[in-house]
Design a protein around this motif. Structure first.
Motif, PDB file in Angstrom:
ATOM      1  N   VAL A   1      42.804  21.060  26.214  1.00  0.00           N
ATOM      2  CA  VAL A   1      42.466  20.982  24.790  1.00  0.00           C
ATOM      3  C   VAL A   1      43.251  21.969  23.942  1.00  0.00           C
ATOM      4  O   VAL A   1      43.318  21.821  22.723  1.00  0.00           O
ATOM      5  N   GLU A   2      43.826  22.993  24.570  1.00  0.00           N
ATOM      6  CA  GLU A   2      44.665  23.892  23.788  1.00  0.00           C
ATOM      7  C   GLU A   2      45.638  24.595  24.719  1.00  0.00           C
ATOM      8  O   GLU A   2      45.303  24.899  25.862  1.00  0.00           O
ATOM      9  N   GLN A   3      46.840  24.831  24.243  1.00  0.00           N
ATOM     10  CA  GLN A   3      47.779  25.624  25.020  1.00  0.00           C
ATOM     11  C   GLN A   3      48.725  26.363  24.096  1.00  0.00           C
ATOM     12  O   GLN A   3      49.060  25.878  23.012  1.00  0.00           O
ATOM     13  N   ALA A   4      49.103  27.571  24.545  1.00  0.00           N
ATOM     14  CA  ALA A   4      49.953  28.425  23.717  1.00  0.00           C
ATOM     15  C   ALA A   4      50.468  29.571  24.570  1.00  0.00           C
ATOM     16  O   ALA A   4      49.916  29.840  25.643  1.00  0.00           O
ATOM     17  N   PRO A   5      51.502  30.268  24.119  1.00  0.00           N
ATOM     18  CA  PRO A   5      51.887  31.513  24.789  1.00  0.00           C
ATOM     19  C   PRO A   5      50.707  32.481  24.731  1.00  0.00           C
ATOM     20  O   PRO A   5      49.912  32.404  23.778  1.00  0.00           O
ATOM     21  N   PRO A   6      50.589  33.388  25.693  1.00  0.00           N
ATOM     22  CA  PRO A   6      49.373  34.191  25.808  1.00  0.00           C
ATOM     23  C   PRO A   6      48.984  34.979  24.560  1.00  0.00           C
ATOM     24  O   PRO A   6      47.803  35.010  24.217  1.00  0.00           O
ATOM     25  N   GLU A   7      49.968  35.597  23.841  1.00  0.00           N
ATOM     26  CA  GLU A   7      49.577  36.419  22.680  1.00  0.00           C
ATOM     27  C   GLU A   7      48.824  35.565  21.668  1.00  0.00           C
ATOM     28  O   GLU A   7      47.726  35.899  21.224  1.00  0.00           O
TER      29      GLU A   7
ATOM     30  N   GLY B   1      51.412  35.260  32.335  1.00  0.00           N
ATOM     31  CA  GLY B   1      51.611  33.878  31.920  1.00  0.00           C
ATOM     32  C   GLY B   1      52.698  33.727  30.880  1.00  0.00           C
ATOM     33  O   GLY B   1      52.856  34.590  30.010  1.00  0.00           O
ATOM     34  N   THR B   2      53.472  32.640  30.961  1.00  0.00           N
ATOM     35  CA  THR B   2      54.386  32.326  29.874  1.00  0.00           C
ATOM     36  C   THR B   2      53.706  31.321  28.947  1.00  0.00           C
ATOM     37  O   THR B   2      54.088  31.156  27.807  1.00  0.00           O
ATOM     38  N   ARG B   3      52.695  30.659  29.508  1.00  0.00           N
ATOM     39  CA  ARG B   3      51.955  29.677  28.706  1.00  0.00           C
ATOM     40  C   ARG B   3      50.558  29.590  29.315  1.00  0.00           C
ATOM     41  O   ARG B   3      50.405  29.581  30.529  1.00  0.00           O
ATOM     42  N   VAL B   4      49.561  29.565  28.437  1.00  0.00           N
ATOM     43  CA  VAL B   4      48.186  29.474  28.926  1.00  0.00           C
ATOM     44  C   VAL B   4      47.601  28.139  28.492  1.00  0.00           C
ATOM     45  O   VAL B   4      47.744  27.735  27.332  1.00  0.00           O
ATOM     46  N   LEU B   5      46.959  27.438  29.442  1.00  0.00           N
ATOM     47  CA  LEU B   5      46.340  26.147  29.158  1.00  0.00           C
ATOM     48  C   LEU B   5      44.832  26.303  29.230  1.00  0.00           C
ATOM     49  O   LEU B   5      44.322  26.899  30.177  1.00  0.00           O
ATOM     50  N   PHE B   6      44.140  25.762  28.247  1.00  0.00           N
ATOM     51  CA  PHE B   6      42.677  25.756  28.315  1.00  0.00           C
ATOM     52  C   PHE B   6      42.211  24.335  28.595  1.00  0.00           C
ATOM     53  O   PHE B   6      42.519  23.413  27.842  1.00  0.00           O
TER      54      PHE B   6
END
Lengths: 232, 240
Positions: free
Chosen positions: B215-221, B203-208
């Motif tokens: 409700v939250e998203q960020a790069p995987p690390e 993933g380059t970006r993960v969405l929850f």
């Protein structure tokens, strides 16, 4: 006693060309059943497709309501009454020589209702995922129906269609109501000449049974072939 | 590349998506995770209009696909989709599964489509299965063929709806491997999955998603090491 039996059989089936009365009656029965079946499958397919499409989108709703009314009327009234209405009311003005086409229409329209339900159930038995996969590849609704859903639905549809054909052949026995000389009518005419009931009636029963057994064997053969394809 | 504006979707009185706005850029690999019933599959299925949104807009390569006048079939050719249950066509051979759409839509001649399918099947090592029917294949093989069936249309984005959820555990790897390869080649991807390792690696970006919202998203690390939302923390503590 056997002599009487053979004598009865001879008098009621072969004497003075009576066999030809049965044969021409059989021909009429077969003609009506065959063309009504063709008409029924055409009507049934059209209605089924309308109903399936209407279930997905609202555009065909009015047509679908019309189809429902047709299905309710056909399935809710006796075939004999439908035949009489078709002959005396709808085609009341037609010359008497048009009896057979009229019977074909009456039976075709009747059969169409049952075929429609068979085909609709067959189409809807195919997993939605098949349609979604087809559509997600960019295929149109019609292409998806034609190349993906229908070829699979046919497997579920064919056996049931054969049952409907068998019913249709037997139901044509009521066409004497509008004075068509079919197989049953032939037996009636001969019975009134010879005053013998059991030979003509058992004879035509045997003929109907033979036709049905023939259709059943064709049905078995098709089912077996379809089942083979499933195991591949 | 894909731009979603205030997307809402209701089934009857039940609102599944409650206003999602997202951008997916060329080459991004979006991974969408969340509890079941959170609307992540519905969100993905709205992107190629398998579900028609109740309101909101979705733009794909400059076209508003939620506009009634848009030819969605043409756009779907550019958006591949892979399903949880593969949805291969069981009455067609593997080769026919792959060539049906490009040929019937007039995008390729039969010869071109066959050649293209051969190339794709060779790539996933299943060229010897081209004459086989789907029921003869393992789940992993089916899903890899479903993936190349989509690739045969030369899509610019691939949508994956829980592609490994219906697989036996030992088959998950081969499917994820193929998806990783696709990612490395630069394919734009949106993946709904429960495979956290895949999300982390690819993933380059993960969405929850939870309860119809992102409700939250960020790069995987960052997403996995320092989750901020309490519901995400709770979710991660259960799945990791």
């Amino acid at each position: 006693m056997y002599l009487t039996l053979f004598n009865d059989i001879y008098t009621n089936i072969f004497y003075s060309g009576r066999i030809f009365l049965y044969l021409s009656g059989l021909l009429n029965t077969l003609i009506i059943a065959f063309f009504a079946a063709v008409l029924g499958v055409i009507i049934g397919t059209v209605i089924a497709v309308i109903k399936v499409y209407a279930a997905e989108s609202g555009a065909l709703k009015p047509l679908s309501v019309l189809c429902d009314a047709y299905l309710a009327f056909i399935r809710g009234t006796p075939m004999a009454v439908q035949l009489l209405i078709t002959y005396f009311v709808i085609f009341g003005a037609a010359p008497a020589t048009f009896q057979i086409p009229i019977a074909i229409i009456a039976f075709g329209v009747n059969s169409g209702a049952y075929v429609a339900e068979i085909i609709r159930a067959g189409i809807q038995s195919i997993d939605r995922g098949q349609t979604e996969a087809g559509r997600s590849l960019g295929l149109t609704k019609n292409m998806t129906m034609r190349y993906i859903v229908m070829p699979q639905a046919v497997k579920n549809i064919l056996p049931a269609i054969f049952n409907e054909l068998i019913t249709l052949v037997k139901e044509t026995a009521i066409v004497s109501l509008i004075a068509i000389p079919d197989l049953t009518m032939a037996a009636t005419m001969i019975r009134s000449r010879t005053f013998n009931a059991y030979v003509p009636l058992f004879f035509i029963a045997l003929v109907y049974l033979s036709i049905v057994l023939l259709l059943t064997s064709v049905q078995r053969r098709i089912e077996r072939r379809l089942a083979q394809n499933d195991q591949r | 590349m894909i731009s979603v504006k205030d997307l809402r979707k209701s089934f009857g009185s039940h609102e599944v998506l409650k206003g999602i706005s997202e951008e997916i850029k060329q080459g991004e690999k979006i991974v969408i995770i969340g509890p079941s019933g959170s609307g992540k599959s519905t969100f993905l299925r709205c992107l190629n209009l398998l579900e028609r949104p109740t309101s909101g807009e979705i733009w794909f390569e400059g076209t508003n696909i939620t506009d009634r006048h848009t030819d969605i079939n043409r756009l779907r050719c550019k958006m591949g989709m892979v399903f949880q249950h593969f949805n291969l066509f069981p009455h067609l051979t593997v080769l026919q599964n792959i060539t049906l759409a490009p040929v019937k839509l007039g995008l390729m001649s039969i010869d071109e489509a066959n050649e293209n399918a051969d190339r794709l099947l060779t790539r996933i090592g299943l060229k010897d299965k081209s004459g086989a029917y789907p029921p003869q294949l393992s789940g992993g093989q089916k899903q890899r063929i479903a993936i190349v069936r989509s690739l045969a249309m030369n899509p610019t984005v691939m949508l994956f709806d829980e592609p490994t959820s219906a697989l036996d555990p030992e088959m998950v790897g081969e499917v994820l491997e193929l998806m990783k390869e696709l990612a490395q080649e630069g394919m734009t991807m949106a993946v709904v999955t429960h495979e956290m390792n895949f999300a982390r690696e690819v993933g380059t970006r993960v969405l929850f998603m939870d309860d119809g919202l992102v409700v939250e998203q960020a790069p995987p690390e960052e997403f996995f090491s320092s989750p901020k939302n309490p519901r995400l923390r709770d979710f991660l503590s259960k799945v990791l």
